[in-house]
Design a protein around this motif. Structure first.
Motif, short mmCIF file in Angstrom:
data_model
loop_
_atom_site.label_atom_id
_atom_site.label_comp_id
_atom_site.label_asym_id
_atom_site.label_seq_id
_atom_site.Cartn_x
_atom_site.Cartn_y
_atom_site.Cartn_z
N ASP A 297 0.78 -1.18 0.14
CA ASP A 297 0.10 -0.09 0.08
C ASP A 297 1.01 1.23 -0.11
O ASP A 297 1.20 1.76 1.01
CB ASP A 297 -0.93 -0.07 1.05
N ASP A 298 1.14 1.69 -1.13
CA ASP A 298 0.74 1.34 -2.18
C ASP A 298 1.86 1.21 -3.56
O ASP A 298 1.61 1.51 -4.55
CB ASP A 298 -0.44 2.36 -2.87
N GLU A 331 -2.43 10.42 -0.30
CA GLU A 331 -3.86 9.81 -0.47
C GLU A 331 -4.17 9.33 0.97
O GLU A 331 -5.46 9.55 1.06
CB GLU A 331 -3.54 8.59 -1.34
ZN ZN Z 1 -3.63 2.70 -0.73
#
Ligand code: ZN
Ligand code: ZN
Length: 471
Positions: A297-298, A331
């Motif tokens: 991730d990620d 994110e």
């Molecule tokens: Zn992620």
């Protein structure tokens, strides 16, 4: 209609069957024979390709954890620019944006009485600090967030609210969808009741003593309550301690954090220019949580999509549409790169033909999901047919496209998703165990093959995926 025809075939004689097997109308989309050969070649090459592994090893080794807005994330952006340029991508750039910054400093928890021992916790992203030395409070346990929401607003002043809700393990990760609600939910419900601190059982499925972190948001007009996640075994431990205590269980939680009002982050972008200015947008997010090295991730999503685009670039001639690869910034801490991109590119979103993000680890892709206009659904069959040899089956048409694609999807950009097997994804997700050794190189190559095929088709297949009255 289709169901009726199939039923007729089962009941009636060969006339019914012949009708069911009538050739598809001439307008049904299909690849040319040459395009079909290219798809097969991309899949063959993807299954042999080690670029994704090379990128992932490089990112996790040379950069490691890269929290949104941190100096490490800035180094990761430089890494991304250098890699994209070295691989021959064009228009390589960083599109910066500003964001608030949060990082953990120290965190610890222990049962003070009646059974003194340590508990493993991880503060949730955006949590406020406890007073120095921590806060010691009597634990009140709720089996679920819903139980807490149903509880009276009085009687919990100064307490430690513990939400012990268990997350279900599923192949498609859907268990996370509702389990994650307790991250913000527990803090806000605890604040509403005047609690001193909150703990949750991790939103994750790890059996290790590795808490799963993740972001949370305080509602406005509340006094924020510090919050952390317990590892699953420590949530078990605390629950058992309460059962055996025969009286109050007191726990000390100590969290210190550093925050800054404004720091810089950015999206790293590279392109394979096409014959038109229409865009197929793919990528993964470059930031990670601070506990592991962000392999699944990620880093995996960044590596898979970059390697897939590179495979297409190695074909002779330009792709029909421009393939834009984005290594999204920030994110984890609130889709900040995604929002910045959607704003900055608002006037060209109509040229985004399809968008998708790989952000569900590095497990094998098992399903192709779409978010196409109904009238364009026959095109999905072209992808499904090409991907079948990789063990990828057809999925529903309600795909979101991936977290960073959400603002684009909301703005009307059609999406697809190559759904990965996430059976063990949430054993690693947002923990210190998210490291390179958890990635299966063969599964990573299968991902690259699937992405190369899908992105190539997206680039070459004529027509779009929007409802005709939406243009
Ligand atoms: Zn992620
Ligand atoms: Zn994440």
């Amino acid at each position: 209609m289709k169901i009726l025809v199939t039923a007729a075939c089962a009941v009636f004689t060969s006339i019914g069957c012949a009708y069911a097997q009538a050739p598809e109308p001439a307008s049904a989309p299909a690849l040319t024979q040459e395009q079909q050969r290219t798809v097969d070649r991309l899949i063959d090459e993807g299954l042999e390709d080690d670029l994704a592994w090379e990128l992932l090893e490089s990112l996790t080794t040379e950069i490691g954890p890269r929290l949104g807005g941190s100096p490490a994330e800035a180094r990761a952006r430089d890494w991304g620019v250098a890699k994209l340029k070295a691989l021959g991508f064009k228009n390589v750039r960083i599109e910066t944006f500003e964001m608030p910054y949060w990082e953990r400093d120290e965190e610890s928890a222990r049962i003070v009485s009646p059974f003194p021992q340590e508990l493993k916790i991880s503060a949730l992203g955006n949590s406020v600090a406890t007073p120095e030395g921590g806060v010691t409070a009597e634990v009140v346990r709720f089996r679920t967030l819903l139980d807490l929401q149903d509880a009276p607003l009085e009687g919990f002043e100064g307490k430690l609210i513990f939400v012990d809700e268990v997350m279900a393990r599923t192949q498609d990760g859907s268990g996370y969808g509702w389990a994650v609600a307790k991250r913000s939910g527990a803090a806000n419900e605890a604040a509403r009741r005047g609690a001193a601190v909150a703990l949750i059982r991790s939103a994750g499925t790890s059996h290790g003593r590795t808490p799963h972190t993740g972001n949370m948001r305080y509602e406005e007009d509340i006094t924020p309550v510090p919050i952390a996640a317990l590892s699953n075994p420590d949530a078990d431990l605390l629950s058992l301690a309460m059962r055996r205590a025969g009286g109050p269980v007191n726990v000390n939680v100590n969290i210190s954090v550093n925050t800054k009002t404004v720091v810089e982050s950015g999206n790293v972008i590279g392109e394979i220019p096409g014959k038109t200015d229409e865009i197929i947008l793919i990528g993964g997010h470059l930031d990670s949580w601070d506990l592991g090295t962000g392999a699944v991730d990620d880093g995996a999503g960044v590596a898979i999509t970059t390697a897939a685009a590179k495979l297409i670039d190695e074909l002779r001639g330009k792709p029909a549409r421009t393939i834009r690869v984005i290594m999204w910034g920030a994110e984890e801490v609130g889709l900040l790169g995604a929002q910045a991109y959607a704003q900055a590119h608002a006037d060209e979103l109509h040229r985004h033909v399809l968008a998708s993000e790989s952000d569900f680890g590095a497990g094998r892709v098992w399903q192709f999901r779409t978010g196409f206009a109904e009238e364009d659904l026959p095109k999905a069959q072209v992808y499904q047919k090409a991907l079948r040899r990789l063990g990828i089956g057809p999925g529903h048409n309600m795909a979101g496209g991936g977290p960073d694609v959400t603002p684009l999807r909301r703005a009307g950009v059609p999406v697809f998703r190559l759904y990965q097997d996430g059976s063990d994804y949430f054993d690693l997700h947002h923990t210190m165990e998210d490291t390179l050794d958890k990635v299966d190189p063969a599964a990573l190559r299968q991902n690259v093959a699937a992405w190369a095929a899908a992105v190539y088709i997206a680039s070459e297949l004529e027509g779009d995926y929007r409802a005709s009255d939406a243009e």
